[in-house]
Design a protein around this motif. Structure first.
Motif, PDB file in Angstrom:
ATOM      1  N   SER A  15       0.833  -1.208   0.000  1.00  0.00           N
ATOM      2  CA  SER A  15       0.000   0.000   0.000  1.00  0.00           C
ATOM      3  C   SER A  15       0.865   1.254   0.000  1.00  0.00           C
ATOM      4  CB  SER A  15      -0.924   0.004   1.220  1.00  0.00           C
ATOM      5  OG  SER A  15      -1.857  -1.049   1.145  1.00  0.00           O
ATOM      6  N   GLN A  18       1.870   1.706  -3.577  1.00  0.00           N
ATOM      7  CA  GLN A  18       0.766   2.097  -4.443  1.00  0.00           C
ATOM      8  C   GLN A  18       0.341   3.541  -4.230  1.00  0.00           C
ATOM      9  OE1 GLN A  18      -2.484  -0.694  -4.570  1.00  0.00           O
ATOM     10  NE2 GLN A  18      -3.972   0.851  -5.164  1.00  0.00           N
ATOM     11  N   ALA A 144      -5.692   4.678  -4.633  1.00  0.00           N
ATOM     12  CA  ALA A 144      -6.212   3.567  -3.833  1.00  0.00           C
ATOM     13  C   ALA A 144      -7.161   2.698  -4.645  1.00  0.00           C
ATOM     14  CB  ALA A 144      -6.913   4.097  -2.580  1.00  0.00           C
TER      15      ALA A 144
END
Length: 202
Positions: A15, A18, A144
């Motif tokens: 995450s 990303q 996201a």
């Protein structure tokens, strides 16, 4: 970049990559459409991020019709015209200077909150500041969702406002292209200031 474990950061390394380290401004996109459902999911995530007194002045206009896209492209700077014309979705992000009309329902702890923004100049300054925060949240929300964002500030703001928002209560902050990254989407990663150049203690 390769996902690595960073002490003190609790979201997963994947995450982190990303949302921050591997993500950057996209300049080309595939033809895959961006659906209303995807945009709704992005908004339903980022709407929870904070603004002063829960002002929430950000407004997002999805430029979907060919006619509207052509009008928008006409207001973009030369370097941003082609990418805006070809992106699956272009979003105009604005600050609503009449955000205070919603404060009675959105900030119930202060029943007189709307009255605190009676001055138009002060209200616009607050709208711009808090909506700019929300622009950053929106970009993270796009990432996201597994999409790429191409935020731009090279445009004729007065032209966009007069063309798309003739009521005069919206101030254009950014145009963000959204979609799946296409070939050669990324420019080389640029350097960042180091911790000691940015952070100080008093």
């Amino acid at each position: 970049m390769t996902a690595t474990t960073t002490p003190h950061i609790t979201i997963s390394p994947e995450s982190q990559e990303q949302l921050f380290r591997a993500a950057r401004t996209a300049n080309t996109f595939t033809d895959e459409p961006v659906t209303d459902e995807q945009v709704r999911a992005i908004y339903d995530l980022v709407k929870w991020a904070p603004t002063s007194m829960n002002q929430q002045p950000l407004r997002a206009t999805l430029v979907r019709s060919p006619e509207a896209r052509e009008r928008l492209v006409g207001h973009m700077s030369d370097g941003n015209k082609e990418k805006t014309a070809r992106a699956p979705l272009a979003v105009i992000l604005t600050a609503d200077t009449d955000f205070h009309e919603h404060l009675p329902s959105q900030f119930p702890p202060a029943p007189n909150a709307k009255d605190l923004f009676a001055d138009p100049a002060g209200r616009e300054a607050s709208a711009r500041l808090n909506a700019t925060l929300q622009v950053g949240y929106f970009i993270l929300g796009v990432r996201a969702a597994g999409l790429a964002a191409g935020p731009m500030t090279g445009f004729d703001a007065a032209g966009i406002e007069g063309d798309f928002f003739p009521g005069g209560t919206h101030r254009v902050l950014a145009v963000v292209n959204v979609g799946r990254p296409g070939p050669d989407a990324w420019y080389p990663r640029l350097p960042r200031l180091e911790y000691d150049q940015v952070v100080s203690s008093v």
